[in-house]
Design an enzyme around this catalytic site. Structure first.
Site, PDB file in Angstrom:
ATOM      1  N   CYS A 311       0.840  -1.208   0.000  1.00  0.00           N
ATOM      2  CA  CYS A 311       0.000   0.000   0.000  1.00  0.00           C
ATOM      3  C   CYS A 311       0.871   1.254   0.000  1.00  0.00           C
ATOM      4  CB  CYS A 311      -0.915  -0.013   1.222  1.00  0.00           C
ATOM      5  SG  CYS A 311      -1.968   1.451   1.382  1.00  0.00           S
ATOM      6  N   TRP A 314       2.357   1.603  -3.387  1.00  0.00           N
ATOM      7  CA  TRP A 314       1.345   2.044  -4.348  1.00  0.00           C
ATOM      8  C   TRP A 314       1.274   3.565  -4.406  1.00  0.00           C
ATOM      9  CZ3 TRP A 314      -2.994   5.088  -3.701  1.00  0.00           C
ATOM     10  CH2 TRP A 314      -3.908   5.109  -4.760  1.00  0.00           C
ATOM     11  N   HIS A 315       1.495   4.220  -3.272  1.00  0.00           N
ATOM     12  CA  HIS A 315       1.370   5.677  -3.217  1.00  0.00           C
ATOM     13  C   HIS A 315       2.493   6.401  -3.962  1.00  0.00           C
ATOM     14  CE1 HIS A 315      -1.669   4.945  -0.105  1.00  0.00           C
ATOM     15  NE2 HIS A 315      -2.064   6.188  -0.323  1.00  0.00           N
ATOM     16  N   GLY A 316       3.619   5.766  -4.118  1.00  0.00           N
ATOM     17  CA  GLY A 316       4.693   6.438  -4.842  1.00  0.00           C
ATOM     18  C   GLY A 316       5.987   5.665  -4.823  1.00  0.00           C
ATOM     19  N   PHE A 463      -0.454  10.506  -7.729  1.00  0.00           N
ATOM     20  CA  PHE A 463      -0.369   9.059  -7.608  1.00  0.00           C
ATOM     21  C   PHE A 463      -1.061   8.363  -8.776  1.00  0.00           C
ATOM     22  CE2 PHE A 463      -0.605  10.406  -2.971  1.00  0.00           C
ATOM     23  CZ  PHE A 463       0.767  10.525  -2.884  1.00  0.00           C
TER      24      PHE A 463
END
Length: 463
Positions: A311, A314-316, A463
């Protein structure tokens, strides 16, 4: 073209809404596809091939999956394609740079342009493929339905991450009543106010804090951390409110993304209230397939750690996001190993849980906001050891305007469920009417505030 920009508010949205009211059936679907692709192209036309390819692959998978025996193999190929698409554009340079730092190599960076909203539309595409694999009746009848689902302009750039089954209810030309339309406009206005009246003013404190560097002391460090905790919540929940309102106006149901996360008494509860569409996506398509909590406490803790690590990534493509995910994964895993429900049965335990959660979330968001691990450590060090007052921090505090202090205060109050509390006690027709009148006045105030400030894009657009 952001939702709070003048071109969207005064040209794009009014024209599209009026045209959608006149269209029906397939004409309405094709109209919304055209304007959604145009909206996306205004933000970044170079990313359109990726979005179109993602939609085409998902539709093809849904079309063939009920017709072939090797359904699992087909699903694996589709998921691998989307993960490769996401990995190449978003993480290739990150992994190349990490390898160069670790091994001393000099691998060149690809320098690929990150497609706008790639994290969101790939996750929607993957969820569609998995849902069809689980239930063949969940597939779309036409490619145009899948394309609109993937590209629908209120959700394409920053979510929420809807499911096709929920989205499909709006494909059959539903009639939007005047009351529903008014409710959608009211919801949009609330999100507009969150963005321009709270988030953007809080951002001035945050930017000052992270620009001070060694000039930070504990006063400005804590204020900046709290301000960013408010900024990111009102920025992203504001976007979500605007997306939900727009979806309502066009007859589509959009999932809720926030449920007052700052009243949580544990990190586990926090993630049941924060970025709900993403949390539910990871739960349904990763955590549960990994085994969830069905294989003992140790496996449950490991599954949570893996989910939160991914997670964060996933954000960066940055170690700050990885560390942020690992931080939440560690705390969530520890909570799974402790009798949290028993600890929170008493009021004192519940109160302690609130304090612990807010502190943990605030510390985590410092890492999330920082441009590097070194910058994150500078701010955290000042928060917990910077007790020597700094002239630079004193000057920064003196420069904070009364309007900013009011915005921070409004943010604290607004992050509590004050609205639902008032609605339960003051429910009535006059309250609904006054809320619409108040929303109209609030919209004018937002326009004035937006006109008098510099334009700030939504945080989650990156994102």
């Amino acid at each position: 073209m952001a939702f709070h920009s003048a071109p969207f508010l005064f040209f794009f949205f009014p024209a599209v809404w009026l045209l959608s009211l006149l269209a029906s059936g397939r004409g309405r679907i094709y109209l919304l596809i055209a304007v959604s692709l145009a909206f996306y192209a205004c933000g970044q036309w170079q990313g359109l091939p990726c979005l179109l390819l993602s939609a085409a692959v998902s539709w093809a998978a849904g079309f063939f999956m009920p017709r072939v025996r090797a359904r699992k193999a087909l699903l694996a190929v589709v998921l691998a394609f989307h993960l490769l698409l996401l990995g190449v554009f978003k993480y290739l340079d990150f992994f190349t740079g990490s390898l160069n730092s670790l091994l001393g190599t000099e691998l060149p960076a690809a320098g690929l342009l990150l497609p706008l909203g790639v994290s969101f539309f790939t996750f929607k595409s993957m969820s569609y493929a998995v849902d069809v694999y689980r239930d063949g009746n969940a597939r779309a009848r036409r490619f145009s339905h899948v394309l609109l689902y993937i590209s629908f302009f209120p959700q394409a750039v920053s979510g929420p991450i809807s499911r096709f089954g929920q989205f499909a209810k709006g494909l059959e030309s539903p009639r939007v009543t005047p009351r529903q339309a008014a409710g959608g406009l009211r919801r949009f206005t609330v999100g507009f106010a969150k963005k321009v009246l709270i988030s953007e003013l809080a951002a001035t404190v945050v930017n000052s804090t992270f620009a001070l560097g060694d000039g930070l002391d504990f006063r400005m460090a804590w204020l900046g951390a709290i301000a960013y905790t408010l900024q990111i919540y009102f920025d992203f929940s504001g976007y979500s409110d605007m997306a939900i309102g727009l979806g309502t106006l066009f007859g589509f149901e959009t999932p809720e993304n926030f449920d007052y996360p700052y009243i949580s008494a544990s990190i586990t509860e926090f993630w049941r209230r924060w970025h709900l569409s993403l949390s539910l996506w990871f739960r349904d398509y990763l955590y549960i397939p990994l085994g969830g909590g069905r294989r003992g406490t140790a496996r449950k803790c490991l599954n949570k750690a893996v989910v939160f690590l991914l997670c964060g990534l996933w954000h960066g493509a940055s170690w700050t996001f990885v560390l942020w995910g690992a931080w939440h994964g560690l705390l969530s895993a520890v909570e799974s190993a402790l009798p949290m429900k028993k600890l929170q049965e008493k009021p004192l335990g519940r109160c302690a849980g609130h304090v612990y959660t807010l502190l943990a979330v605030c510390v985590g968001f410092v890492v999330f906001r920082a441009a590097s691990l070194a910058e994150a450590m500078t701010v955290l060090r000042a928060m917990f050891t910077g007790f020597t007052l700094s002239p630079a921090s004193t000057l920064a505090l003196e420069r904070i305007s009364p309007a900013v202090w009011c915005a921070l205060g409004a943010g604290i109050v607004g992050s509590l469920p004050v609205g639902p509390w008032l609605k339960r006690r003051l429910d009535g027709g006059w309250l609904e009417f006054s809320s619409f009148a108040g929303a109209a006045a609030l919209f004018v105030i937002c326009l004035l505030a937006a006109a008098g400030s510099s334009f700030q894009p939504f945080i989650y657009a990156q994102f």
